[in-house]
Design a protein around this motif. Structure first.
Motif, PDB file in Angstrom:
ATOM      1  N   TRP A 428       0.772  -1.244  -0.012  1.00 48.06           N
ATOM      2  CA  TRP A 428      -0.120  -0.054   0.120  1.00 48.06           C
ATOM      3  C   TRP A 428       0.889   1.250   0.022  1.00 48.06           C
ATOM      4  CZ3 TRP A 428      -4.575  -0.507  -1.946  1.00 48.06           C
ATOM      5  CH2 TRP A 428      -5.106  -1.759  -1.586  1.00 48.06           C
ATOM      6  N   LEU A 429       2.090   1.174   0.422  1.00 48.30           N
ATOM      7  CA  LEU A 429       2.789   2.405   0.392  1.00 48.30           C
ATOM      8  C   LEU A 429       3.089   2.889  -1.136  1.00 48.30           C
ATOM      9  CD1 LEU A 429       5.750   1.779   2.982  1.00 48.30           C
ATOM     10  CD2 LEU A 429       3.887   3.402   3.116  1.00 48.30           C
ATOM     11  N   GLU A 430       2.913   1.872  -2.037  1.00 46.67           N
ATOM     12  CA  GLU A 430       3.358   2.386  -3.673  1.00 46.67           C
ATOM     13  C   GLU A 430       1.903   2.233  -4.456  1.00 46.67           C
ATOM     14  OE1 GLU A 430       6.954   0.307  -4.724  1.00 46.67           O
ATOM     15  OE2 GLU A 430       6.031  -0.947  -3.197  1.00 46.67           O
ATOM     16  N   PHE A 431       0.710   2.475  -3.513  1.00 47.06           N
ATOM     17  CA  PHE A 431      -0.634   2.764  -4.352  1.00 47.06           C
ATOM     18  C   PHE A 431      -0.838   4.085  -4.117  1.00 47.06           C
ATOM     19  CE2 PHE A 431      -0.808  -1.784  -4.474  1.00 47.06           C
ATOM     20  CZ  PHE A 431      -1.502  -2.296  -5.614  1.00 47.06           C
ATOM     21  N   ALA A 432      -0.579   5.205  -5.040  1.00 44.89           N
ATOM     22  CA  ALA A 432      -0.951   6.373  -4.810  1.00 44.89           C
ATOM     23  C   ALA A 432      -2.702   6.986  -4.384  1.00 44.89           C
ATOM     24  CB  ALA A 432      -0.554   7.158  -6.164  1.00 44.89           C
ATOM     25  N   SER A 433      -3.300   6.022  -4.904  1.00 47.58           N
ATOM     26  CA  SER A 433      -4.572   6.309  -4.823  1.00 47.58           C
ATOM     27  C   SER A 433      -4.846   6.393  -3.241  1.00 47.58           C
ATOM     28  CB  SER A 433      -5.570   5.482  -5.492  1.00 47.58           C
ATOM     29  OG  SER A 433      -5.482   5.547  -6.941  1.00 47.58           O
ATOM     30  N   PHE A 434      -4.479   5.463  -2.676  1.00 50.72           N
ATOM     31  CA  PHE A 434      -4.479   5.334  -1.247  1.00 50.72           C
ATOM     32  C   PHE A 434      -3.609   6.444  -0.268  1.00 50.72           C
ATOM     33  CE2 PHE A 434      -3.495   2.999   3.015  1.00 50.72           C
ATOM     34  CZ  PHE A 434      -4.694   3.191   3.298  1.00 50.72           C
ATOM     35  N   THR A 435      -2.463   6.312  -0.711  1.00 46.45           N
ATOM     36  CA  THR A 435      -1.256   7.166   0.034  1.00 46.45           C
ATOM     37  C   THR A 435      -1.666   8.560  -0.084  1.00 46.45           C
ATOM     38  OG1 THR A 435       0.307   6.979  -1.798  1.00 46.45           O
ATOM     39  CG2 THR A 435       0.391   5.310  -0.083  1.00 46.45           C
ATOM     40  N   VAL A 436      -1.848   9.198  -1.128  1.00 53.52           N
ATOM     41  CA  VAL A 436      -2.432  10.501  -1.302  1.00 53.52           C
ATOM     42  C   VAL A 436      -3.515  10.889  -0.460  1.00 53.52           C
ATOM     43  CG1 VAL A 436      -2.990  12.315  -2.882  1.00 53.52           C
ATOM     44  CG2 VAL A 436      -1.196  10.583  -3.794  1.00 53.52           C
ATOM     45  N   PHE A 437      -4.241  10.018  -0.381  1.00 52.31           N
ATOM     46  CA  PHE A 437      -5.638  10.611   0.514  1.00 52.31           C
ATOM     47  C   PHE A 437      -5.178  10.422   1.941  1.00 52.31           C
ATOM     48  CE2 PHE A 437      -8.782   8.657   3.024  1.00 52.31           C
ATOM     49  CZ  PHE A 437      -9.880   9.940   3.131  1.00 52.31           C
ATOM     50  N   MET A 438      -4.171   9.340   2.119  1.00 49.87           N
ATOM     51  CA  MET A 438      -3.950   9.440   3.653  1.00 49.87           C
ATOM     52  C   MET A 438      -2.662  10.445   3.961  1.00 49.87           C
ATOM     53  SD  MET A 438      -5.531   7.046   5.228  1.00 49.87           S
ATOM     54  CE  MET A 438      -4.659   7.079   6.639  1.00 49.87           C
ATOM     55  N   ASN A 439      -2.004  10.776   2.857  1.00 47.00           N
ATOM     56  CA  ASN A 439      -0.938  11.715   3.172  1.00 47.00           C
ATOM     57  C   ASN A 439      -1.578  13.202   3.403  1.00 47.00           C
ATOM     58  OD1 ASN A 439       1.137   9.915   3.198  1.00 47.00           O
ATOM     59  ND2 ASN A 439       1.704  10.255   1.004  1.00 47.00           N
ATOM     60  N   LEU A 440      -2.558  13.611   2.711  1.00 44.57           N
ATOM     61  CA  LEU A 440      -3.363  14.698   2.845  1.00 44.57           C
ATOM     62  C   LEU A 440      -4.026  14.800   4.080  1.00 44.57           C
ATOM     63  CD1 LEU A 440      -4.856  17.391   1.643  1.00 44.57           C
ATOM     64  CD2 LEU A 440      -6.558  15.941   1.189  1.00 44.57           C
ATOM     65  N   ILE A 441      -4.445  13.675   4.690  1.00 44.32           N
ATOM     66  CA  ILE A 441      -4.824  13.765   6.166  1.00 44.32           C
ATOM     67  C   ILE A 441      -3.715  14.072   7.076  1.00 44.32           C
ATOM     68  CG2 ILE A 441      -6.130  12.547   8.065  1.00 44.32           C
ATOM     69  CD1 ILE A 441      -7.762  13.068   5.331  1.00 44.32           C
ATOM     70  N   PHE A 442      -2.836  13.343   6.942  1.00 46.40           N
ATOM     71  CA  PHE A 442      -1.307  13.622   7.912  1.00 46.40           C
ATOM     72  C   PHE A 442      -0.794  14.954   7.862  1.00 46.40           C
ATOM     73  CE2 PHE A 442      -0.901   8.794   7.091  1.00 46.40           C
ATOM     74  CZ  PHE A 442      -1.980   8.442   8.082  1.00 46.40           C
ATOM     75  N   ILE A 443      -0.619  15.560   6.509  1.00 45.07           N
ATOM     76  CA  ILE A 443      -0.073  16.820   6.484  1.00 45.07           C
ATOM     77  C   ILE A 443      -1.117  17.973   7.094  1.00 45.07           C
ATOM     78  CG2 ILE A 443       1.651  16.076   4.745  1.00 45.07           C
ATOM     79  CD1 ILE A 443      -0.156  17.749   2.756  1.00 45.07           C
ATOM     80  N   MET A 444      -2.173  17.870   6.861  1.00 43.14           N
ATOM     81  CA  MET A 444      -3.373  18.754   7.472  1.00 43.14           C
ATOM     82  C   MET A 444      -3.018  18.664   9.017  1.00 43.14           C
ATOM     83  SD  MET A 444      -6.722  18.626   5.155  1.00 43.14           S
ATOM     84  CE  MET A 444      -7.476  19.856   5.922  1.00 43.14           C
ATOM     85  N   CYS A 445      -3.052  17.454   9.448  1.00 40.06           N
ATOM     86  CA  CYS A 445      -2.710  17.267  11.160  1.00 40.06           C
ATOM     87  C   CYS A 445      -1.429  17.803  11.506  1.00 40.06           C
ATOM     88  CB  CYS A 445      -2.851  15.719  11.455  1.00 40.06           C
ATOM     89  SG  CYS A 445      -4.500  14.888  11.201  1.00 40.06           S
ATOM     90  N   LEU A 446      -0.377  17.548  10.841  1.00 40.02           N
ATOM     91  CA  LEU A 446       1.027  18.165  10.999  1.00 40.02           C
ATOM     92  C   LEU A 446       0.962  19.705  11.158  1.00 40.02           C
ATOM     93  CD1 LEU A 446       3.332  15.637   9.156  1.00 40.02           C
ATOM     94  CD2 LEU A 446       2.928  15.783  11.742  1.00 40.02           C
ATOM     95  N   SER A 447       0.219  20.424  10.176  1.00 44.37           N
ATOM     96  CA  SER A 447      -0.019  21.616   9.765  1.00 44.37           C
ATOM     97  C   SER A 447      -0.501  22.537  11.156  1.00 44.37           C
ATOM     98  CB  SER A 447      -0.564  21.904   8.622  1.00 44.37           C
ATOM     99  OG  SER A 447      -0.112  21.290   7.536  1.00 44.37           O
ATOM    100  N   MET A 448      -1.158  21.768  11.856  1.00 46.95           N
ATOM    101  CA  MET A 448      -1.759  22.245  13.092  1.00 46.95           C
ATOM    102  C   MET A 448      -0.721  22.367  14.222  1.00 46.95           C
ATOM    103  SD  MET A 448      -4.586  23.149  12.080  1.00 46.95           S
ATOM    104  CE  MET A 448      -5.308  23.527  13.778  1.00 46.95           C
ATOM    105  N   ILE A 449       0.481  21.601  14.265  1.00 49.51           N
ATOM    106  CA  ILE A 449       1.184  21.715  15.167  1.00 49.51           C
ATOM    107  C   ILE A 449       1.882  23.092  15.513  1.00 49.51           C
ATOM    108  CG2 ILE A 449       3.410  20.668  16.326  1.00 49.51           C
ATOM    109  CD1 ILE A 449       2.742  18.263  14.800  1.00 49.51           C
ATOM    110  N   LYS A 450       1.661  23.720  16.755  1.00 51.41           N
ATOM    111  CA  LYS A 450       2.151  24.865  16.796  1.00 51.41           C
ATOM    112  C   LYS A 450       3.761  25.205  16.589  1.00 51.41           C
ATOM    113  CE  LYS A 450      -1.654  26.931  17.636  1.00 51.41           C
ATOM    114  NZ  LYS A 450      -2.399  25.545  17.576  1.00 51.41           N
TER     115      LYS A 450
END
Length: 452
Positions: A428-450
């Motif tokens: 699954w690390l190499e299936f972009a349809s899945f990883t792009v979705f999860m990475n979007l969620i993750f970077i939005m969460c990381l963007s909230m760290i002060k």
């Protein structure tokens, strides 16, 4: 390009058709879009993340060239194309607000409804319009991805349903206007996951979700015993969330058993095989056998392989399997056949041993696992880097008092745990349809760290 335009663009890319020339675009476009966003000021590049990414890329590029075969540059190049979505972690959204997270939830909800509609039509076309669907839906229910496998569609719908379910309480509390949309979309997402038949992935997610909440409840009760103060509200919230999920899942399983008795019977047969399997027999449980062979014949080979691996695309990753010549049908003429000795001796025979695989038709019969690939191709150093990357999300510190966005970000540890659970089962690390979705969620969460 505004923040919500970026979010919507990345979500749409996740559902792009992944056939022909479109497949590499799904891997490359997300980073291109984020680069455009950085020019307009909607996102920015983290200097520390950029430096780490540059050092990691340079180091493993050299490892691949030094340790690979004469055609190793094909393996390296293809591996980096497939892993390009992870460079999304370099970027952070600038000034995310509560309305941006609400927009994300609305977009996920509408896409879940749309994709369920497309998937249901595909199922009807495949099996006809009747009350009971006795055939299985492998490779037929794929949504707008038009993938060769229904697993991509199933896992995407499952995770979209999980996100909508886990945030449901906060929506019900403070955003009644979208409550019915979220409720209907969550049901649609779970039904979409069920009709596309990736039951092993669904069972693994449910198992990890139950384990996660069980540990949280245990810790809460333990803290209560120590402090002699019962934290009723915290325990109650977790119990309600878990109970709600189990209720929805049970309802989904019941509907699935009614609509697809053939698939439901197949699940019980696979479960029976798992309980009675002789794990020492490679032909009965090839994925576990692949883990064993990887440890005995690759990891223990020498200290260099133990530390840095064989190099990108040199063992069992999707890049390595594509370059065996037996993964894509037909094999593209512009790709040579390029296999390391380890791939040729260990992975390739297991990949082609269909006649002797007891779990024929299941991912349990295949030696494909992102966890195996990371350990063998990037060594202990690569595995530690992946774990350190996830640590920022597992131990993220955001107060729930920060509103809807804080409640969403507080779910990051659950999302990351569920993501890691799937890495055991497939590439699954190499299936972009899945990883792009999860990475979007993750970077939005990381963007909230002060302070990062």
């Amino acid at each position: 390009m505004g923040k919500r335009t970026l979010i919507l663009s990345l979500l749409i890319i996740c559902w792009f058709p992944i056939k022909g020339f479109m497949q590499p675009l799904v891997h490359l476009l997300p980073v291109v879009i984020l680069l455009i966003g950085s020019m307009t000021g909607s996102v920015y590049a983290s200097r520390k993340a950029f430096l780490y990414s540059f050092l990691f890329t340079s180091f493993y590029f050299c490892v691949g060239l030094v340790r690979g075969t004469d055609t190793a540059y094909y393996n390296i190049a293809l591996s980096w194309v497939l892993l390009t979505p992870f460079y999304m972690f370099i970027f952070r959204f600038r000034g995310l607000e509560e309305r941006d997270f609400l927009f994300l939830i609305r977009a996920i909800a509408w896409m879940s409804i749309l994709e369920f509609g497309v998937g249901f039509v595909q199922l009807i076309i495949f099996q006809g319009f009747k009350l009971e669907f006795t055939g299985n839906a492998w490779d037929k229910v794929v949504g707008t991805t038009l993938s060769q496998s229904s697993h991509v569609y199933s896992l995407k719908m499952l995770f979209q349903g999980l996100i909508l379910t886990l945030i449901y309480k906060e929506v019900k509390k403070n955003h009644q206007s979208i409550l019915n949309l979220v409720r209907f979309a969550a049901i649609s997402a779970f039904l979409g996951a069920l009709i596309s038949s990736y039951m092993v992935g669904i069972i693994m997610s449910v198992f990890f979700l139950v384990m996660f909440y069980s540990l949280r409840i245990f810790k809460s009760l333990k803290d209560a015993a120590v402090s002699l103060k019962i934290k009723k509200s915290r325990s109650k919230i977790m119990i309600i969330q878990l109970s709600t999920f189990i209720l929805f899942f049970s309802l989904g399983v019941t509907v699935f058993a009614k609509l697809q008795p053939g698939n439901f019977k197949m699940i019980t047969l696979v479960a029976d095989k798992l309980l009675s399997v002789d794990f020492s027999d490679q032909y009965k449980f090839q994925k576990l056998y692949a883990f064993e062979q990887t440890f005995d014949r690759v990891i223990k080979k020498d200290i260099t392989t133990f530390l840095v691996g064989l190099g990108p695309g040199q063992y069992s990753s999707r890049a390595a399997l594509i370059l065996t010549g037996d993964y894509l049908y037909p094999h593209p003429s512009y790709f040579p056949v390029s296999m390391s000795e380890e791939t040729r001796q260990i992975i390739w025979p297991l990949w082609n041993d269909e006649q002797q695989a007891k779990f024929r038709g299941s991912v349990l019969a295949l030696p494909s696992s992102s966890l195996i690939s990371v350990i063998a191709e990037f060594g202990v150093i690569g595995l530690l880097i992946l774990l350190l990357l996830s640590r920022r999300l597992v131990f993220i510190n955001v107060q729930r008092g920060e509103g809807f966005s804080g409640s969403f970000v507080a779910l990051a540890p659950i999302f990351m745990s569920l993501f890691f659970a799937q890495l055991v089962l497939d590439l699954w690390l190499e299936f972009a349809s899945f990883t792009v979705f999860m990475n979007l969620i993750f970077i939005m969460c990381l963007s909230m760290i002060k302070k990062e």
